[in-house]
Design a protein around this motif. Structure first.
Motif, short mmCIF file in Angstrom:
data_model
loop_
_atom_site.label_atom_id
_atom_site.label_comp_id
_atom_site.label_asym_id
_atom_site.label_seq_id
_atom_site.Cartn_x
_atom_site.Cartn_y
_atom_site.Cartn_z
N GLY A 12 -20.05 6.38 46.23
CA GLY A 12 -21.05 7.20 45.83
C GLY A 12 -20.75 8.94 46.34
N LEU A 13 -20.16 8.83 47.44
CA LEU A 13 -19.58 10.22 48.01
C LEU A 13 -18.56 10.57 46.72
CD1 LEU A 13 -19.69 12.35 49.96
CD2 LEU A 13 -17.95 11.06 51.08
N ASN A 73 -30.80 12.71 43.83
CA ASN A 73 -29.55 13.64 44.04
C ASN A 73 -28.58 12.65 44.66
OD1 ASN A 73 -30.28 16.08 43.36
ND2 ASN A 73 -31.64 16.68 45.04
N PHE A 74 -29.06 11.29 45.47
CA PHE A 74 -28.01 10.70 46.16
C PHE A 74 -28.14 9.15 45.70
CE2 PHE A 74 -29.72 13.81 49.14
CZ PHE A 74 -28.71 14.75 49.22
N SER A 75 -28.35 9.29 44.30
CA SER A 75 -28.54 7.49 43.61
C SER A 75 -27.11 7.20 43.45
CB SER A 75 -29.04 7.81 42.29
OG SER A 75 -28.24 8.67 41.27
N GLY A 76 -26.08 7.69 43.42
CA GLY A 76 -24.74 7.15 43.47
C GLY A 76 -24.40 6.73 44.97
N THR A 77 -24.72 7.25 45.88
CA THR A 77 -24.46 6.83 47.13
C THR A 77 -25.57 5.68 47.46
OG1 THR A 77 -23.60 8.99 48.19
CG2 THR A 77 -24.67 7.50 49.81
N ILE A 78 -26.54 5.65 47.26
CA ILE A 78 -27.44 4.48 47.66
C ILE A 78 -26.88 3.35 46.92
CG2 ILE A 78 -29.55 3.47 46.95
CD1 ILE A 78 -30.80 6.35 47.63
N VAL A 90 -24.89 8.90 39.16
CA VAL A 90 -25.16 10.14 39.03
C VAL A 90 -25.04 11.14 37.71
CG1 VAL A 90 -23.84 12.31 39.79
CG2 VAL A 90 -23.73 10.22 41.15
N LEU A 91 -24.36 10.34 36.66
CA LEU A 91 -24.44 10.57 35.23
C LEU A 91 -25.82 10.69 34.97
CD1 LEU A 91 -22.59 11.88 33.01
CD2 LEU A 91 -22.69 9.67 32.18
#
Length: 465
Positions: free
Chosen positions: A98-99, A391-396, A155-156
């Motif tokens: 995610g980061l 904003n942090f859906s990829g990290t989650i 993220v996309l």
């Protein structure tokens, strides 16, 4: 009326997952033609009606293996290691995925992963000739790259999807199912006529074609797309109402891990993957080794549940978008009612399998609709990260996948313990009952304690260096 650019972005989300899974699952078919076979015993459900052997003296007749290329003396342990290598790599890079996606942007991550996958998948043919451990390393690297794809897609989607259309975008993540179901027969046919090495080459060619199209059609954000009209870019930005930042920020992990709705999503995700891995990894074996269908029949029947899941996912995602657009029900009602379909109903169906014995028709029906209704997960585990913190859906998604992905090892190991002494309906029933209970508990917990509201930590985050 021109087709909006975001429609093509959603299509590329679908084909990204489709292509990612071609390199994930191709070895499952190829390894059969690369190894020297081992005679299996009579399936449990056939023992009472079939003879144990086909010969008059009670011994099994040897058979000549087709010539698809060199075959190797890989025992079950080695084959298991090779098939599991991708998932070891997948777990290895999941936490940072995610980061990486949020910092470098989804376009660079997805494109680079598929370029590298094209090269490594092609090198698998050479690796086999060196040593099986070289193939293991190639598969490990493929898994490490594959783990970056889904967080990058989250993220996309956060950048491109208006809130009222997120169901359609998230449903596009179901392209992996079609990738699996098409890759298996294509690799099988190509191997039959050209040899097992072409089972790898055809997947690499498909990956290369995807890279070209992806490069031409996709950008990180609407604002940077070369063909988008200003009206569409403004519409997407305004509809997101400031919930999505274009700045590079690092997730506020402390606030994230203190957040109760996040942990409820985590539990729901783990429960979903438990049931999903059970059906995708063990059901073909159950149909072949216990119910008693031959390999070709088992392969066809095993494809029915995933295809049903994709179909339900696409349809239910579109229905949810329409319900929310017309404001028929609230987002909370839609998300949580869909969880009854995605978790509780499939869980009950898995439990029911343990009570139908060797009656193959109800077994196949229950398996098909159990995984089919799980397609409703497009409205909980696949989209809830977008609800909580786009904003942090990829990290989650990446952190959740790390823990949920462990079920890919836990479920087969538990089934192995249940069936190590006797491979029958009763022993497999323990696997299905446990899977059903986990499914139901995960769904109930999220319905009671999960949230669909934006969380305060979405507006936090430290600027990236």
């Amino acid at each position: 009326m021109a087709v909006p650019v975001r429609f093509w972005i959603a299509c590329m989300v679908f084909f990204t997952t489709f292509t990612c899974y071609t390199t994930r699952v191709n070895l499952s078919v190829s390894i059969v033609s690369m190894t020297k076979g081992k005679t299996k015993g009579v399936p449990y459900c056939k023992k009472s009606t079939d003879n144990v052997s086909d010969s008059s003296n009670g011994t099994e007749q040897p058979h000549v293996l087709p010539d698809y290329g060199p075959r190797y003396e890989w025992d079950e342990r080695i084959q298991g290691s090779l098939l599991g290598a991708y998932f070891y790599g997948y777990i290895f890079t999941n936490l940072a995925a995610g980061l990486i996606a949020e910092y470098f942007g989804p376009f660079k991550v997805i494109l680079l992963v598929h370029i590298v996958a094209t090269v490594i998948n092609t090198l698998c043919v050479l690796a086999v000739k060196i040593h099986w451990s070289a193939l293991f390393l190639c598969r490990l690297l493929l898994g490490m790259g594959g783990a970056l794809v889904y967080p990058a897609l989250q993220v996309l989607i956060a950048f491109w999807a208006p809130p009222q259309e997120k169901g359609k975008f998230i449903s596009a993540l179901m392209g992996n199912v079609l990738g699996t179901c098409i890759t298996w027969p294509i690799v099988g046919v190509v191997t039959t006529y050209l040899g097992w090495d072409w089972g790898f080459y055809v997947v690499s060619i498909e990956n290369l074609m995807f890279c070209i199209v992806f490069y031409l059609l996709v950008t990180d954000t609407p604002e940077t797309h070369r063909w988008i009209k200003p009206e569409e870019a403004n519409f997407i930005k305004e509809s997101q109402a400031g919930t999505v930042t274009r700045k590079k920020v690092i997730a506020p992990y402390k606030e994230l891990f203190k957040n109760l709705p996040y942990w409820m999503l985590m539990l729901c995700h783990v429960a979903n993957e438990w049931g999903l891995y059970l059906q995708l990894t063990l059901v073909p074996k159950f149909i072949s080794d216990v119910i008693g269908f031959d390999l070709s029949q088992a392969g066809g029947l095993s494809a029915l549940p995933p295809l049903m899941r994709m179909t339900f996912g696409l349809i239910l995602g579109a229905i949810a978008d329409e319900i929310l657009k017309r404001e028929i029900f609230s987002k909370k009602v839609v998300r949580k009612s869909y969880t009854v379909l995605s978790h509780i109903l499939p869980g009950l169906m898995l439990i029911a399998i343990s009570f139908v014995g060797c009656s193959w028709i109800p077994v196949i029906v229950l398996l098909t609709f159990s995984l089919g209704f799980n397609g409703a997960c497009v409205q909980n585990i696949l989209i809830n990260a977008q609800d909580l913190a786009p904003n942090f859906s990829g990290t989650i998604y990446a952190i959740n996948s790390f823990f949920a992905g462990m079920t890919g090892f836990i479920v087969p190991a538990l089934n192995g313990e249940f069936t190590k002494d006797h491979n029958g309906i009763v022993e497999w029933g323990y696997t299905f009952i446990l899977g059903g209970v986990v499914y139901c508990l995960g769904g109930i917990i999220w319905i009671l304690l999960g949230s669909v509201e934006e969380q305060s930590f979405n507006r936090f985050g430290d600027p990236a260096p």
